[in-house]
Design an enzyme around this catalytic site. Sequence first.
Site, PDB file in Angstrom:
ATOM      1  N   GLU A 239       0.796  -1.188  -0.054  1.00 43.81           N
ATOM      2  CA  GLU A 239      -0.185  -0.201   0.187  1.00 43.81           C
ATOM      3  C   GLU A 239       0.922   1.260   0.136  1.00 43.81           C
ATOM      4  O   GLU A 239       1.966   1.077   0.553  1.00 43.81           O
ATOM      5  CB  GLU A 239      -0.907   0.019   1.332  1.00 43.81           C
ATOM      6  CG  GLU A 239      -1.700   1.300   1.433  1.00 43.81           C
ATOM      7  CD  GLU A 239      -2.422   1.303   2.811  1.00 43.81           C
ATOM      8  OE1 GLU A 239      -3.453   1.823   2.994  1.00 43.81           O
ATOM      9  OE2 GLU A 239      -1.847   0.732   3.718  1.00 43.81           O
ATOM     10  N   LYS A 301      -9.591   0.408  -1.866  1.00 45.58           N
ATOM     11  CA  LYS A 301     -10.090   0.282  -0.662  1.00 45.58           C
ATOM     12  C   LYS A 301     -11.487   0.513  -0.352  1.00 45.58           C
ATOM     13  O   LYS A 301     -12.089   1.640  -0.455  1.00 45.58           O
ATOM     14  CB  LYS A 301      -9.096   0.829   0.399  1.00 45.58           C
ATOM     15  CG  LYS A 301      -9.080   0.563   1.712  1.00 45.58           C
ATOM     16  CD  LYS A 301      -8.062   1.066   2.735  1.00 45.58           C
ATOM     17  CE  LYS A 301      -8.062   0.812   4.096  1.00 45.58           C
ATOM     18  NZ  LYS A 301      -6.955   1.423   5.025  1.00 45.58           N
ATOM     19  N   CYS A 352      -4.520  -3.099   3.942  1.00 40.28           N
ATOM     20  CA  CYS A 352      -4.197  -2.715   5.284  1.00 40.28           C
ATOM     21  C   CYS A 352      -5.370  -3.076   6.401  1.00 40.28           C
ATOM     22  O   CYS A 352      -5.651  -4.379   6.671  1.00 40.28           O
ATOM     23  CB  CYS A 352      -4.114  -1.052   5.465  1.00 40.28           C
ATOM     24  SG  CYS A 352      -3.136  -0.675   6.890  1.00 40.28           S
TER      25      CYS A 352
END
Length: 484
Positions: A239, A301, A352
């Site tokens: 990321e 995301k 994440c």
Amino acid sequence: MAVAALALLTHGRTARQGAWTGFAFGVPFFLLLLKWLSVVGWDAVVSLSIIEAAFLALMGAGLALVSRLPVPALWPLWTACLWVAEEWARDRVPFGGFPWGRLAFANTGSPYTPLAALGGAPLVTFGVALTGGALAGAALTLWRLRGAGGFSPRRALPAAGAVAVAAAVTAAGFAVPIPTAADDSVDIAVVQGNVQQPGMDFLGRPMMILDNHVKATLNLAKDVKAGRIAKPDLVIWPENASDLDPFQYREAYARIDEAVKSIGVPVLVGALVDHPTKQGYVENQGIVWDPKSGPGASYTKQHPVPFGEYVPFRQELSKIITRLQRVPRDFYPGDHTGVLNVGPARLGDVICFEVAYDEIVRDTVNAGARAIVVQTNNATYGRSGQPEQQLVMSKLRAIEHGRPVITAATSGISAVVSPDGTIEQRTKEFTQDVLTARIPLRDGKTLADRVGATPEWVLAMVGVLSCAAAIMIGRRGRTDKKGQ
């Protein structure tokens, strides 16, 4: 033992006493668990800990209520269901929830862990809490024997039964098969480029993080060309590997393209990209970058972090909390799962903190992912324990879904986790490194994938209904006393 202690401390108390006990239990726990947020500020640690502890306060009230239900032998069951209900709520509200501190995440290498393959993380929590509740029941029975005519084998039978239940639940995980057989395999490389420094200002100068990942990939290509390393089928960047939008900055685009062409295989690139239609918003993406055709399919995301990647009530709160101005733009959430064809592999991209949310990982696997990739950037919280906490979630997800989990972190910890939850490789924090591995690709689904959130909803509902039953019985008892 902590579950058993809380059950005993709330047993026979009023709902208010139970709530205060749960709150007193929760605050120090979350303060220690979330101390990595002190990078942002200790007020953030304290505020979030209080919010999270409020859910344990509600559970404490529930534990006190169900301890008064008839059939004491079922008390451990109500206790376990209330733990699932508490985590169900905390995982969803407010602002999409914050699942840190679940019992399941504390048991990613215990006899309970294999239960994840049957009912996901909620079933692991249920197993742990049921064991704790049963031990509490045994302890309470033995304590009462002291003032009820003394100890005798017959009087101790309920305690022995509770211990047997605890032992059976603990041993149940050993009987759960964990699917690990590969349908196929693929050679991968995970690039950890590193950052300038830990903390809020990890970015350094523009393009520094991108240059780090480009250089590491160019070095990998040199090693492949020299025959020191076998050529991978694909490469994974973490990321925020590109700290500039490659579609807006030609230099960033050129550097990524150079790295991808040098290695000659598709690279999954993590980048922040300006939203194409909503001005002022940014998307946190994983982009499949091909050495011939350039950037292609991408995943955005779905669950941006509140107050970290977007600011709720920005106009009002920014005037009070000036630090929120350090989040200049809000991240825009994606609307689909992260199943991406990266070279010969169909990977499920999870970015994440999304690894902590059951439904995001489960939906990705059910959509066809043969392996799970966690692109993450933990540089802000480096050397604080947070990267370790996040890594153990990958261990649980591997067993839950029968898939290898590859964690690619900007500054560490990058890791390769096998489908049985074993960490095969891992990097050190704040070092530039490259992991290479052959990972299995799997098509089969676990029972947890098939049943989805059903076990969690059923167990949580049983917990809520047990509280409702306790309230109704309590009111009926008070009414009967008044009538007499």
